[in-house]
Write a protein that holds these residues in place. Sequence first.
Motif, mmCIF file in Angstrom:
data_model
loop_
_atom_site.group_PDB
_atom_site.id
_atom_site.type_symbol
_atom_site.label_atom_id
_atom_site.label_comp_id
_atom_site.label_asym_id
_atom_site.label_seq_id
_atom_site.Cartn_x
_atom_site.Cartn_y
_atom_site.Cartn_z
ATOM 1 N N ASN A 23 0.828 -1.212 0.000
ATOM 2 C CA ASN A 23 0.000 0.000 0.000
ATOM 3 C C ASN A 23 0.860 1.258 0.000
ATOM 4 O O ASN A 23 0.629 2.181 -0.777
ATOM 5 N N ASN A 24 1.844 1.290 0.884
ATOM 6 C CA ASN A 24 2.656 2.489 1.022
ATOM 7 C C ASN A 24 3.548 2.728 -0.187
ATOM 8 O O ASN A 24 3.793 3.876 -0.572
ATOM 9 N N LEU A 27 1.186 4.238 -2.811
ATOM 10 C CA LEU A 27 0.834 5.620 -2.493
ATOM 11 C C LEU A 27 2.001 6.560 -2.749
ATOM 12 O O LEU A 27 1.818 7.672 -3.255
ATOM 13 N N THR A 39 -3.899 11.337 -5.964
ATOM 14 C CA THR A 39 -3.666 10.032 -5.335
ATOM 15 C C THR A 39 -4.719 9.719 -4.281
ATOM 16 O O THR A 39 -4.841 8.573 -3.846
ATOM 17 N N MET A 43 -5.963 6.125 -2.215
ATOM 18 C CA MET A 43 -5.950 5.947 -0.762
ATOM 19 C C MET A 43 -7.342 5.568 -0.249
ATOM 20 O O MET A 43 -7.477 4.703 0.618
ATOM 21 N N GLY A 160 -1.474 6.907 5.242
ATOM 22 C CA GLY A 160 -1.647 7.152 3.805
ATOM 23 C C GLY A 160 -1.271 8.569 3.428
ATOM 24 O O GLY A 160 -0.591 8.801 2.425
ATOM 25 N N MET A 164 1.725 9.494 0.869
ATOM 26 C CA MET A 164 1.386 10.283 -0.321
ATOM 27 C C MET A 164 2.152 11.601 -0.325
ATOM 28 O O MET A 164 2.643 12.037 -1.355
#
Length: 200
Positions: A23-24, A27, A39, A43, A160, A164
């Motif tokens: 996920n990271n 992002l 973005t 998220m 998140g 981002m």
Amino acid sequence: MELSLFLSMLGFLWVAAITPGPNNMLLTASGANFGFLRTIPLMIGIMIGMQVMLLMVAFGVGGLILLYPSLHLVLKIAGSLYLLWLAWKIATSSYEKLETDRAPDTPMPFWQGGLLQLINPKAWLMALGAVASFSLAGDAYRHSVIAISIGMFLVNLVSGVIWMGFGAMIGRILRSRRAWKMFNLAMGLLTAACVLLIWH
């Protein structure tokens, strides 16, 4: 749920959410390539996917995975293949300047962020660990699941935004085509490396 238990749960979820993972990496790469605002849908998709998965774990599917280890193997294989595909997309994405009148290529849609959660073993372990460790028995079970859901929402939102923002900052620092190519290649390799963590 008592405040002390809720804070302990937040600590567990925070460590799971803020550490590098699929996920990271997505992002960060999306923030660098498309900017912070573009973005946000990704998220949101990730956060929705995490909530759906938490409810699935809390109300049955998690028990099936624990009961039938072969389902976990299928999950790991599917997650690995999907991560490798995402890594390839990131590593080969074209150079785009953020300061241009022409809009860059479309960022990853929110539904792909949600889909990733359903085949992301790290996310499953996060949900399984939270429910197994912090849910309460009996009549308090549903209330504790709601508390876990709120905690997961909060940590996913904060982590998140951090990842981002990190990506968007990099996007403003990197100016040359070569730097962009190297960054996207590095992010693709890091995303692919997450597959090794799945099989560790």
